[in-house]
Scaffold this active site. Structure first.
Site, short mmCIF file in Angstrom:
data_model
loop_
_atom_site.label_atom_id
_atom_site.label_comp_id
_atom_site.label_asym_id
_atom_site.label_seq_id
_atom_site.Cartn_x
_atom_site.Cartn_y
_atom_site.Cartn_z
N GLY B 47 30.09 10.84 6.72
CA GLY B 47 28.88 10.81 5.89
C GLY B 47 27.88 11.36 6.23
O GLY B 47 27.79 12.15 7.27
N GLN B 52 19.01 14.42 6.07
CA GLN B 52 19.37 14.83 7.36
C GLN B 52 19.41 16.63 7.30
O GLN B 52 19.30 17.00 8.39
CB GLN B 52 20.77 14.62 7.72
CG GLN B 52 21.12 13.08 7.99
CD GLN B 52 22.15 12.59 8.36
OE1 GLN B 52 23.09 12.48 7.67
NE2 GLN B 52 22.72 12.72 9.71
N CYS B 96 25.69 9.63 14.97
CA CYS B 96 24.86 10.30 13.78
C CYS B 96 24.95 11.98 14.18
O CYS B 96 24.61 12.41 15.20
CB CYS B 96 23.45 9.78 13.80
SG CYS B 96 22.81 10.29 12.23
N LEU B 97 24.96 12.59 13.23
CA LEU B 97 24.74 14.21 13.05
C LEU B 97 23.19 14.42 13.63
O LEU B 97 23.15 15.31 14.30
CB LEU B 97 25.10 14.57 11.93
CG LEU B 97 26.49 14.76 11.37
CD1 LEU B 97 26.52 15.11 10.03
CD2 LEU B 97 27.42 15.48 12.29
N HIS B 138 24.79 2.97 6.72
CA HIS B 138 24.38 4.01 7.93
C HIS B 138 23.43 5.16 6.91
O HIS B 138 22.34 5.65 7.35
CB HIS B 138 25.41 4.89 8.56
CG HIS B 138 25.06 5.78 9.64
ND1 HIS B 138 24.81 5.57 10.92
CD2 HIS B 138 24.51 6.88 9.45
CE1 HIS B 138 24.58 6.78 11.30
NE2 HIS B 138 24.31 7.74 10.56
N GLU B 139 24.17 5.65 5.71
CA GLU B 139 23.58 6.88 5.16
C GLU B 139 22.22 6.42 4.16
O GLU B 139 21.52 7.03 4.16
CB GLU B 139 24.83 7.36 4.33
CG GLU B 139 26.00 7.95 4.79
CD GLU B 139 25.61 8.86 6.09
OE1 GLU B 139 24.73 9.47 6.19
OE2 GLU B 139 26.38 9.01 7.20
N HIS B 142 19.41 6.45 6.14
CA HIS B 142 18.62 7.67 6.19
C HIS B 142 17.69 7.98 5.25
O HIS B 142 16.48 8.27 5.23
CB HIS B 142 19.76 8.83 6.18
CG HIS B 142 20.24 9.04 7.65
ND1 HIS B 142 19.72 9.19 8.53
CD2 HIS B 142 21.72 8.90 7.84
CE1 HIS B 142 20.53 9.73 9.52
NE2 HIS B 142 21.91 9.45 9.25
#
Lengths: 168, 177
Positions: B47, B52, B96-97, B138-139, B142
């Site tokens: 995702g 981000q 996470c990225l 999670h997304e 953000h």
């Protein structure tokens, strides 16, 4: 690698890290945890100080708080962290040998333990041992599961589960 | 198409709350394509969210192939997603990225119902569970300026804090307990 152990009381972390800061040290990864009434610190410390000087800097705090101190010079760099893919939970009546037996079986499969924590709990006279292991394995879950059959037959509860790490 | 630069901690912009998407235009579609390319360029991310890459609009991409944990929706672009129902909870490990080389345990709801729009503005409602529900939470976090590290319970054990994390613009206990 700095190791400090002493009877648990409030203020140990603050006093130790203050002394290290004042001595010009930079702190890295750490494990600080209470084990059986003791407070234990394992801490990566980086700073222009040779070990002897570091020990000197910590001596007053260690004396004050009753901490035993040990220093191992080791190479250290920013570490890439392996991500655990297997969790092993072990529970059984406390007796000598559980850890060795379980981890020998894991080691034989090439399992690399990244973290292991354990507690002895239960009632006096009937202590229970609980252990939680996180690690990396290249083997299929079934292989690990089968490898534990012998131990399970002897009354140790062993739960092996995959850890799926979500990256988003 | 282009791989966009990722914001990583401690960039304060990751804490910014994103605005709803209003214009469902070609620019939005182009951006979604770039965001997808960015997701695929990184380490196996399931995702990614618009903030981000520094675009503070409520758009996320989720891609959980159906083989992972049963019935999932596969590739999804969700615009203005909103969770309207939560059920259950479960501990799981996340990375996470935007937080390179760190993973930790986070409690998430196990079943969700969410409302969202597609890239052309069509409203849709989805139900998710398990791993896919975790990715969505999670997304969407953000979009509210939250990172999983804000919710990490413990890297060490299965234990969880009693008090549910309270954050900007999101009521505590909104996970349906």
């Amino acid at each position: 690698m700095l190791t400090l152990v002493g009877e648990d009381r409030p203020g140990i972390v603050a006093a130790v890290t203050r002394a290290l800061y004042d001595a010009g040290c930079n702190l890295g990864e750490a494990s600080m945890i209470r084990l059986g009434g003791n407070f234990t610190i394992m801490l990566m410390v980086n700073g222009g100080q040779p070990g002897a000087r570091l020990e000197e800097a910590l001596a007053p705090v260690a004396a004050d708080l009753g901490l035993r101190c040990h220093i191992d010079p080791i190479p250290g760099a920013l570490d890439r962290h392996p991500v655990p893919n297997i969790q092993v939970r072990v529970m059984g009546a406390d007796r000598a040998g559980i850890v060795a037996e379980v981890t020998e079986v894991l080691a034989a499969t090439g399992f690399n333990i990244l973290e292991l924590d354990s507690s002895v709990c239960g009632e006096p006279g009937r202590p229970l041992y609980i252990m939680n292991i996180l690690g990396c394995s290249g083997e299929a879950l079934e292989v690990l599961d089968e490898a534990m059959a012998g131990l399970r037959a002897r009354g140790v509860s062993i739960d092996i589960a995959p850890i799926e790490t979500m990256i988003g | 198409m282009a791989v966009l630069p990722l914001l990583t901690v401690p960039d304060a912009r990751l804490g910014q709350v994103s605005e709803p998407v209003v214009d469902f235009d070609a620019d939005l579609r182009r951006f979604a394509a770039d965001l997808e390319e960015t997701r695929l360029a990184g380490p196996a991310a399931v995702g990614i969210a618009a903030p981000q890459v520094g675009r503070f609009q409520r758009l996320i991409i989720i891609d959980v192939p159906p083989k992972k944990g049963g019935a999932t929706h596969g590739h999804l672009v969700l615009v203005n997603p909103e969770i309207v129902h939560w059920e259950g909870w479960e501990m799981g490990r996340e990375g996470c990225l935007s937080v390179p080389d760190y993973t930790g345990n986070v409690i998430r709801a196990t079943r969700l119902r969410l409302q969202a729009q597609t890239l052309d503005g069509t409203a849709r409602e989805l139900e998710m569970e398990g791993f896919e529900a975790r990715v969505a939470q999670h997304e969407i976090d953000h979009l509210d300026g939250l990172l999983f590290v804000d919710r990490v319970v413990s890297r060490r054990t299965d234990l969880f804090r009693r008090k549910v994390y309270r954050s900007r613009g999101r009521p505590a206990g909104s996970d349906g307990h």
